[in-house]
Write a protein that holds these residues in place. Sequence first.
Motif, mmCIF file in Angstrom:
data_model
loop_
_atom_site.group_PDB
_atom_site.id
_atom_site.type_symbol
_atom_site.label_atom_id
_atom_site.label_comp_id
_atom_site.label_asym_id
_atom_site.label_seq_id
_atom_site.Cartn_x
_atom_site.Cartn_y
_atom_site.Cartn_z
ATOM 1 N N ARG A 35 -40.477 -23.038 38.963
ATOM 2 C CA ARG A 35 -41.444 -22.016 38.561
ATOM 3 C C ARG A 35 -42.837 -22.538 38.831
ATOM 4 O O ARG A 35 -43.276 -23.530 38.245
ATOM 5 C CB ARG A 35 -41.274 -21.669 37.080
ATOM 6 N N LEU A 180 -40.400 -15.479 35.484
ATOM 7 C CA LEU A 180 -38.952 -15.326 35.351
ATOM 8 C C LEU A 180 -38.678 -14.131 34.443
ATOM 9 O O LEU A 180 -38.691 -14.243 33.224
ATOM 10 C CB LEU A 180 -38.335 -16.600 34.760
ATOM 11 N N LYS A 182 -36.269 -10.611 33.350
ATOM 12 C CA LYS A 182 -34.864 -10.462 32.971
ATOM 13 C C LYS A 182 -33.951 -10.367 34.193
ATOM 14 O O LYS A 182 -32.886 -10.992 34.244
ATOM 15 C CB LYS A 182 -34.698 -9.210 32.106
ATOM 16 N N GLY A 185 -33.544 -13.653 35.837
ATOM 17 C CA GLY A 185 -32.707 -14.488 34.976
ATOM 18 C C GLY A 185 -31.227 -14.225 35.178
ATOM 19 O O GLY A 185 -30.404 -15.150 35.110
ATOM 20 N N VAL A 188 -30.160 -16.086 38.261
ATOM 21 C CA VAL A 188 -30.072 -17.523 37.972
ATOM 22 C C VAL A 188 -28.763 -17.848 37.270
ATOM 23 O O VAL A 188 -28.038 -18.784 37.645
ATOM 24 C CB VAL A 188 -31.279 -17.972 37.121
ATOM 25 N N ARG A 189 -28.440 -17.070 36.239
ATOM 26 C CA ARG A 189 -27.218 -17.351 35.464
ATOM 27 C C ARG A 189 -25.957 -17.115 36.285
ATOM 28 O O ARG A 189 -24.957 -17.825 36.134
ATOM 29 C CB ARG A 189 -27.196 -16.488 34.199
ATOM 30 N N THR A 197 -34.333 -27.104 35.803
ATOM 31 C CA THR A 197 -35.511 -26.236 35.775
ATOM 32 C C THR A 197 -36.778 -27.069 35.749
ATOM 33 O O THR A 197 -36.909 -28.002 34.947
ATOM 34 C CB THR A 197 -35.475 -25.316 34.542
#
Length: 417
Positions: A35, A180, A182, A185, A188-189, A197
């Motif tokens: 990030r 970042l 929702k 995210g 990413v998951r 991170t």
Amino acid sequence: SSLVSALAELGITTPTPIQAATLPDSLAGRDVLGRGRTGSGKSFAFLLPMVTRLVEDRRRPAPRRPRALILAPTRELASQLADSAQPLLRVSGLTSHTVFGGVGQNPQVKALARGVDILIACPGRLLDLMGQGHVDLSGIEITVIDEADHMSDMGFLPMVRRILDRTPPRGQRMLFSATLDKAVGVVVRQYLHSPVTHEADSAHSPVSEMDHHVVQVDAASRTSVVADLAAAPGRTIVFTRTKYGAKKLAKQLIATGVPAVELHGNLAQNARTRNLDAFHSGRVSTLVATDIAARGIHVDDVALVVHADPPTEHKAYLHRSGRTARAGSSGTVITLMTNEQRGDVRTLMREARISPKISSSAPGVLSELAPGQRTFLSAEEALRVANPLAVEAAATQRASGPSGGGRGRASRPRRRR
């Protein structure tokens, strides 16, 4: 190593915070979530480890099966990533190719058929080529998603997920984003495995290198204020909210004697490339752009960002403003505000966690915000600088008129009775 020497020739000898944070993990093959705001050095944070790891295994890429994939949200960003990668590719012997829409696909198809190590792509055109059988992602070893928040803003994440579904699940994956949300995210998951991170100078961090100002204007003086700021020394990017607004304001600046080029979604790819080249080379120092079109602009010496139209939400403000104060340089950000926009701008700054200085648009104030002697050309000369092809085309058209024996009224053959 030769890669370090290639970076040194570019003046890159000390890693930026995001590079120093991510390189140990990315070089080790771990999945990485980085990030950092625009201008923080994210490109080399993934290009260097990608090239390093590919060089360790010198196998030749098979036709239509690239070894590494970089996904970018815009054509401009994809092209600039390709340019950034060239010094590393030159010393490593690796190959790359860029695919995006708005141009013919045949050169892209031929390059893929020859085999490339690194494929840099925009999601839409890549999916088209995959659907036609021109690309097979089953051999991808490393995948990078750059500017994932912009992918989300532009509605590209469903396409990104379809692409990732076609890559090997245990390959290395790196995702870089200024913010970042929702939707990012979820990606990413779902697709990164125990990612490490790292956060460095994110979009919500205080940006000490930028001076933020709000200038109060009335609608009638808006164009003249922009022209005065753009006529100061240094590169300037002016943001508008709409494609029509960008086109109109660029024409108005040229009419006042300030050479300016436009960048928005209605331009053909050759016009976008031509205008960006004019801005990059310094031939034209003012670029008028919309949010989405400007997301691929990476120029390190933009002195001034002007929000001619205040953006509607704070993320857009931060991304726009991130076009200046890049690579450790300082920069000035000016938002023009009418009386009707006072409440919206106040909310915008609060959500962006910015405390701007509020000023009038008096000439003395503008000279303090953008110092230096103003340069105004004639409207004709400004157009010649900004768009020499249009001037040449107009001259050719005049030369082919009646006096030039062209297709004017006098040169038409007589009709037989």
